[in-house]
Design a protein around this motif. Structure first.
Motif, short mmCIF file in Angstrom:
data_model
loop_
_atom_site.label_atom_id
_atom_site.label_comp_id
_atom_site.label_asym_id
_atom_site.label_seq_id
_atom_site.Cartn_x
_atom_site.Cartn_y
_atom_site.Cartn_z
N LEU A 1 -0.95 8.34 3.54
CA LEU A 1 -1.82 7.83 2.48
C LEU A 1 -3.04 8.73 2.35
O LEU A 1 -3.52 9.29 3.33
CB LEU A 1 -2.32 6.43 2.85
CG LEU A 1 -1.35 5.26 2.73
CD1 LEU A 1 -2.01 4.01 3.27
CD2 LEU A 1 -0.92 5.06 1.29
N LEU B 1 2.81 -1.25 4.45
CA LEU B 1 1.90 -0.13 4.55
C LEU B 1 2.64 1.20 4.69
O LEU B 1 3.40 1.40 5.64
CB LEU B 1 1.02 -0.38 5.80
CG LEU B 1 -0.17 0.50 6.11
CD1 LEU B 1 -1.17 0.48 4.96
CD2 LEU B 1 -0.84 0.00 7.39
N VAL C 1 0.84 -1.20 0.00
CA VAL C 1 0.00 0.00 0.00
C VAL C 1 0.87 1.25 0.00
O VAL C 1 1.60 1.52 0.96
CB VAL C 1 -0.92 0.03 1.24
CG1 VAL C 1 -1.95 1.15 1.09
CG2 VAL C 1 -1.59 -1.30 1.45
N THR D 1 4.98 1.55 -5.99
CA THR D 1 4.23 0.31 -6.17
C THR D 1 4.71 -0.45 -7.40
O THR D 1 4.88 -1.67 -7.34
CB THR D 1 2.71 0.58 -6.27
OG1 THR D 1 2.50 1.73 -7.07
CG2 THR D 1 2.11 0.78 -4.89
N CYS E 1 -1.41 -4.38 -5.15
CA CYS E 1 -1.11 -2.99 -4.74
C CYS E 1 -2.38 -2.21 -4.49
O CYS E 1 -3.44 -2.49 -5.07
CB CYS E 1 -0.29 -2.29 -5.82
SG CYS E 1 1.30 -3.09 -6.07
N GLU E 2 -2.27 -1.23 -3.64
CA GLU E 2 -3.38 -0.35 -3.31
C GLU E 2 -2.80 1.01 -2.99
O GLU E 2 -1.72 1.10 -2.41
CB GLU E 2 -4.13 -0.94 -2.11
CG GLU E 2 -5.52 -0.40 -1.91
CD GLU E 2 -6.44 -0.68 -3.09
OE1 GLU E 2 -6.76 0.28 -3.81
OE2 GLU E 2 -6.85 -1.85 -3.29
N ALA F 1 -7.47 0.16 1.09
CA ALA F 1 -6.52 -0.86 1.53
C ALA F 1 -7.13 -1.71 2.66
O ALA F 1 -6.97 -2.93 2.69
CB ALA F 1 -5.22 -0.22 2.00
N ASP G 1 0.83 5.38 -2.11
CA ASP G 1 0.13 6.19 -3.11
C ASP G 1 1.06 6.67 -4.22
O ASP G 1 0.62 7.32 -5.14
CB ASP G 1 -0.55 7.39 -2.44
CG ASP G 1 0.44 8.30 -1.75
OD1 ASP G 1 1.45 7.77 -1.22
OD2 ASP G 1 0.23 9.52 -1.72
N ARG H 1 -9.44 -4.06 1.18
CA ARG H 1 -8.71 -5.06 0.41
C ARG H 1 -8.12 -6.14 1.33
O ARG H 1 -8.09 -7.31 0.96
CB ARG H 1 -7.59 -4.35 -0.36
CG ARG H 1 -6.98 -5.13 -1.48
CD ARG H 1 -7.93 -5.22 -2.68
NE ARG H 1 -7.35 -6.07 -3.71
CZ ARG H 1 -6.49 -5.64 -4.62
NH1 ARG H 1 -6.12 -4.38 -4.63
NH2 ARG H 1 -6.00 -6.47 -5.53
#
Lengths: 313, 239
Positions: free
Chosen positions: B59, B55, B11, B18, B34-35, B41, B13, B44
């Protein structure tokens, strides 16, 4: 301020003897048929002029103080903005650098199949240089509020460890590095310091001395104590620092003309300065470019309690 | 369960992270999803049920720390590695307090992340209660009380400096891992410089003296020649 007050008393000081003189020499003289003697008129005039001047100077002084305060506030705002800028720069660099680092690592690992691009080691080196820069930026920001773990530090031992460590690096291998520390009749007092932080500051200074001098140059680390202040000097016989660079070399990201072709983040000396200042000390530099050339960086630190009390007579 | 098929949720941004880090981890044999948004997230994690979550702290949608707290509050104990930007000691302590299994400062190397993932997964398999989020840890006769900042050996409190205790804490939350001097400097001191190697050795020596540990035949801290140190005593969570 006091000088201005004295200046304002001048009219009074002039008028008083004048009045006394008039009274003594011509006691009957009168002005415009008034029933007041000239002496009194002179004294009153002198007093009025003096009061007026005092009043003017007070106004001027108040104005100066207000301007001074405004300047100070502006300076503070500027310092804070500067620190904030360094922190933001640090943050904004970190994401792209993480991506770049991963990209380089991806390329390096997939290189077993394809021939390795020739520029890859170069890119790698530059990325690591930027990583180093962000690390230094973070340290600089952190130094303002990091808690110091204070203990009695023996500077001779610390310097010995640093020299030993730096000799294992390519930069220090085979170099003439000397240490001159007082032993007679007593050794240097210890300093109350965070040994790890102080060590990194001295390491940086010794590293610089080696980096900006030729392999045949000498580097000397020496210390002395005067009036409870310990002076540590890191001196070298290198080419010296240009005069125009001297006032600015402790600034963040300032790169003198000597430093431009050399690696480094441009933050080393700024870090040194902040570390020494957090310990209540100062750091300064002297340098000569002709005759016996070289540079001396002087660190002054308050002496802690000596291990053995020294009685002064 | 084989490491090679472990599923990771990455995770962050920033697409450059990513895509590049994701690709690196995939080549290392992980299944990577990926998120880029905190709230998504969290969703997910519930649907994907990954073996480990990497993480980022900053974010959009929901802060990384908030995602971690929400997971832990819901009783989800799956391993989480936090990616932080600020390397301050207080931040590091905070990351552990919120129940992260490990943390890594940006800009990190993907190889380092890979090593951390493997270590955290190995630890999680051996013991479902993560050491890093426990307040009291024990290794044989040694008990570490992280809240009280105190270590007790055979009932007597160890007289060591705060930094040395922080080093012990790091050792005990990363048992059986090879910890290089460089990594210890970065994570415990937040400072890395060439002479720092000596700093680490001095502190380890102080810790060994306090623990009565013989460097030749260690019960707690083993020296890996030319590499670093390893905490070899088995660590368990103390109730």
């Amino acid at each position: 301020m006091i000088r201005r007050l004295l200046v304002s008393l001048i009219p009074l000081a002039v008028c008083l003897p004048a009045a006394a003189g008039v009274e003594l020499l011509a006691p009957d003289l009168q002005v415009l048929q008034l029933r007041v003697s000239i002496g009194w008129v002179l004294i009153l005039l002198g007093l009025a002029a003096s009061f007026f001047l005092v009043f003017l100077f007070l106004l001027y002084w108040l104005h100066l103080r207000r301007v001074g305060q405004a300047l100070e506030a502006e300076q503070q705002v500027r310092t804070e903005a500067h620190d904030r800028f360094l922190k933001q720069l640090d943050h904004e660099l970190k994401n792209p650098l993480t991506g770049l680092r991963a990209a380089v690592e991806n390329l390096e690992d997939s290189a077993s199949a394809d021939p390795l691009p020739a520029v890859l080691p170069d890119i790698r080196l530059q990325v690591e240089r930027m990583v180093h820069l962000t690390g230094d930026l973070r340290k600089l920001a952190e130094l303002d509020d990091i808690p110091l773990e204070l203990g009695a530090v023996n500077l001779e031992e610390l310097a010995g460890d640093i020299v030993e460590a730096i000799r294992t690096q390519p930069l220090g291998a085979g170099r003439d590095i000397r240490m001159v520390f007082p032993r007679v009749p007593w050794p240097l007092s210890p300093v109350m310091a965070d040994e790890d932080l102080l060590g990194s500051a001295f390491y940086n200074l010794v590293e610089n001395a080696l980096k900006y001098s030729r392999p045949e140059d000498v580097v000397e680390i020496r210390a002395a104590e005067h009036d409870r202040v310990i002076h540590v000097e890191i001196a070298d016989t290198g080419p010296g620092i240009p005069a125009e660079d001297l006032p600015r070399i402790f600034e963040e990201l300032y790169r003198g003309s000597n430093a431009r072709e050399r690696s480094g983040s441009g933050l080393g000396l700024a870090l040194v300065k902040r570390i020494i200042e957090r310990h209540g000390g100062t750091v300064s530099v002297h340098s000569r470019r002709d005759g016996a050339t070289g540079s001396i960086f002087t660190v002054r630190l308050p002496a802690g309690n000596p291990a053995e009390p020294i009685t002064k007579r | 369960m084989d490491t090679s098929v472990a599923t990771l949720l990455l995770v962050d941004d920033d697409p450059s992270i990513t895509s590049q880090v994701g690709a690196f981890l995939e080549r290392a044999g992980y299944r990577v999803h990926c998120e880029a948004n905190g709230a998504r997230a969290l969703e997910r994690v519930r649907t994907l049920r990954p073996d480990l979550v990497v993480l980022d702290v900053l974010l959009p949608g929901m802060d990384g720390r908030a995602v971690l707290r929400a997971l832990r509050a819901a009783g989800d104990r799956r391993p989480v590695i936090l990616l932080t930007k600020v390397g301050k000691a207080s931040e590091r302590a905070l990351a552990l307090e919120e129940g992260a299994d490990d943390y890594l400062n940006k800009p990190f190397s993907s190889r380092e992340l890979l090593a951390r993932i493997a270590a955290v997964l190995r630890r999680a398999r051996a013991d479902p209660v993560p050491l890093s989020s426990a307040w009291r840890l024990a290794a044989g006769r040694l008990i570490l009380d992280r809240r009280a900042r105190r270590a007790v050996l055979d009932g007597a409190t160890l007289a060591v400096k705060p930094k040395t205790l922080a080093l012990l804490e790091y050792f005990m939350t990363h048992p059986d891992e090879l910890l290089t001097r460089e990594r210890l400097l970065n994570d415990v001191w937040g400072w890395d410089y060439p002479a720092g190697q000596r700093t680490v050795d001095t502190r380890v020596a102080e810790l060994r003296r306090a623990l009565g540990d013989d460097a030749e035949r260690p019960a707690f801290i083993e020296t890996a020649p030319n590499e670093g140190y390893r905490f070899i005593a088995s660590v368990r969570v103390e109730p």
